[in-house]
Design an enzyme around this catalytic site. Structure first.
Site, mmCIF file in Angstrom:
data_model
loop_
_atom_site.group_PDB
_atom_site.id
_atom_site.type_symbol
_atom_site.label_atom_id
_atom_site.label_comp_id
_atom_site.label_asym_id
_atom_site.label_seq_id
_atom_site.Cartn_x
_atom_site.Cartn_y
_atom_site.Cartn_z
ATOM 1 N N LYS A 1 25.648 22.664 8.469
ATOM 2 C CA LYS A 1 24.812 21.521 8.868
ATOM 3 C C LYS A 1 25.623 20.526 9.720
ATOM 4 O O LYS A 1 26.787 20.761 9.978
ATOM 5 C CB LYS A 1 24.211 20.861 7.621
ATOM 6 C CG LYS A 1 23.464 21.857 6.708
ATOM 7 C CD LYS A 1 22.154 22.360 7.296
ATOM 8 C CE LYS A 1 21.629 23.646 6.679
ATOM 9 N NZ LYS A 1 21.163 23.598 5.309
HETATM 10 C C1 PLP Z 1 20.366 24.290 4.189
HETATM 11 C C2 PLP Z 1 18.933 24.097 3.877
HETATM 12 C C3 PLP Z 1 18.478 23.796 2.585
HETATM 13 C C4 PLP Z 1 19.353 23.862 1.360
HETATM 14 O O1 PLP Z 1 20.521 23.191 1.425
HETATM 15 P P1 PLP Z 1 21.787 23.682 0.567
HETATM 16 O O2 PLP Z 1 22.729 22.544 0.706
HETATM 17 O O3 PLP Z 1 22.289 24.937 1.201
HETATM 18 O O4 PLP Z 1 21.342 23.893 -0.826
HETATM 19 C C5 PLP Z 1 17.140 23.516 2.406
HETATM 20 N N1 PLP Z 1 16.269 23.549 3.424
HETATM 21 C C6 PLP Z 1 16.670 23.865 4.675
HETATM 22 C C7 PLP Z 1 15.657 23.874 5.763
HETATM 23 C C8 PLP Z 1 17.998 24.172 4.932
HETATM 24 O O5 PLP Z 1 18.387 24.521 6.161
#
Ligand code: PLP
Length: 378
Positions: A179
């Site tokens: 992210k």
């Molecule tokens: C990454 C992501 C999540 C979950 O996040 P984590 O930190 O990996 O648990 C949820 N929704 C979307 C759209 C994502 O890209």
């Protein structure tokens, strides 16, 4: 970075990030300390919300936000058909059932028209996803939600740094390494209502209540606490939060760099007919750089293209396999055929490498290889 393998995304960790983590390790608090509070203020400020509650990952943030919004046994929660598993699974954690909403075939975003058709089922919550970093149509979705008496919970895991997101009722963020900024693992819920904040904070810590005016029984002494509902341990450590604070300071720079790289892709791809960038709008935070490819026209399958690009040292990925296709949700009665928008999007989409440390040359290398692999001799 011009020579090595280019993954579709990766973290950017600099010396001061490492130093921030080391400082946290040498401090008095490894968890539940000042770095967590500082991280929460930085996230709230960045998105324009009154508060942020940090949790252990984005999935935990989704679970916590749904709980805070009152989602429970037998409730319905609207989720776009194209998103990561966690957006739907969080409803199941609470005994609720996701209802999949079709998406726009070009942007992959929740379609307000499709949403309108689901409202007779009286969903408790609606979870638009800002796919690839572009804001979903929050105005239309918000209007429909308020008519239906549903809470909007933005899944903004792709959209930290984008315009027009995260300042509403409830939103969630992820700080996974892929992210925009990372804690290693981490998540946050943002909002404006203090009661929702209170519920989110308690849920993160086993619903332990120590405030005397909220106890069911009289307190026998200073050790006493009560739990009237089941909560979880979803705490973020100070080690992770220290990394998160250091990274949050770089959010603007990282998003600017992503936008510049995306603009270069847009320009270079103009020469390839049959490959279109997923329309992103001017305020996208570009978590991903996704393109739509007319594979039939090129006579190449997506699997062949991905393998060819990999041989050229280029990583790509597909975001996402539509959730109604997943055996778990198919068993619960969902049919992929009922989602023509999701199908049209999924059949064409591919995410190309995009992360702040990429060089301009890397973009050119990806586009050259893409063009060669699509049009080359067969
Ligand atoms: C990454 C992501 C999540 C979950 O996040 P984590 O930190 O990996 O648990 C949820 N929704 C979307 C759209 C994502 O890209």
């Amino acid at each position: 970075m011009a020579e090595g393998f280019l993954p579709y995304g990766r973290q950017t960790i600099e010396d001061d990030d490492v130093e921030a983590v080391v400082r946290a390790l040498r401090s008095d608090f490894l968890t539940t300390g000042p770095e967590v509070a500082r991280f929460e203020s930085m996230v709230a400020e960045a998105v324009g919300a009154k508060w942020a509650v940090a949790v252990s990952n984005g999935t935990a943030a989704l679970h916590t936000a749904c709980f805070a919004a009152g989602v429970g046994e037998g409730d319905r929660v609207v989720v776009p058909a194209v998103t990561f598993l966690a957006t739907a699974n969080c409803a199941r954690y609470l005994g609720a059932e996701p209802m999949f909403c079709d998406v726009d075939p070009d942007s992959g975003l929740m379609s307000a028209r499709a949403l309108e058709r689901l409202l007779d089922e009286r969903p408790k919550a609606i979870l638009p996803v800002h796919l690839n970093g572009r804001a979903a149509d929050l105005e239309a979705i918000g209007r429909l939600a308020s008519d239906a008496g549903a809470v909007v919970i933005e899944d903004a895991a792709h959209a930290l740094g984008a315009g027009g997101i995260g300042s509403g009722e409830l939103a969630i963020f992820s700080f996974h390494p892929v992210k925009h900024v990372t804690c290693g693992e981490g998540g946050a819920i943002t909002g404006n209502d203090p009661d929702l904040e209170d519920r989110a904070r308690s849920f993160r810590n086993h619903m332990m209540e120590r405030r005397e005016d909220r106890l069911t029984n009289p307190s026998p002494g200073p050790w006493y606490y009560e739990a009237s509902e089941v909560g979880f341990n979803y705490r973020l450590t100070d080690i992770q939060a220290a990394l998160g604070c250091s990274q949050m300071g770089k959010l603007g720079r990282f998003v600017d760099r992503r936008r510049a790289l995306a603009a270069r892709y847009d320009e270079a791809l103009r020469d390839i007919d049959g490959v279109e960038p997923v329309p992103a709008g001017s305020e996208s935070a570009y978590h991903l750089y996704a393109v739509l490819i007319d594979f039939d026209r090129f006579g190449v399958t997506r699997a062949e293209l991905m393998t060819g690009l990999r041989d050229d040292g280029i990583g790509t990925q597909v975001h996402y396999i539509p959730l109604p296709m997943q055996p778990y949700y198919a068993k619960r009665g969902w049919r992929y055929e009922d989602f023509p928008g999701a199908r049209r999007y999924y059949e064409r989409v591919l995410s190309l490498p995009l992360f702040p440390a990429m060089a301009d040359d890397d973009v050119d290398r990806v586009v050259d290889s893409l063009s060669k692999r699509l049009e080359g001799p067969k």
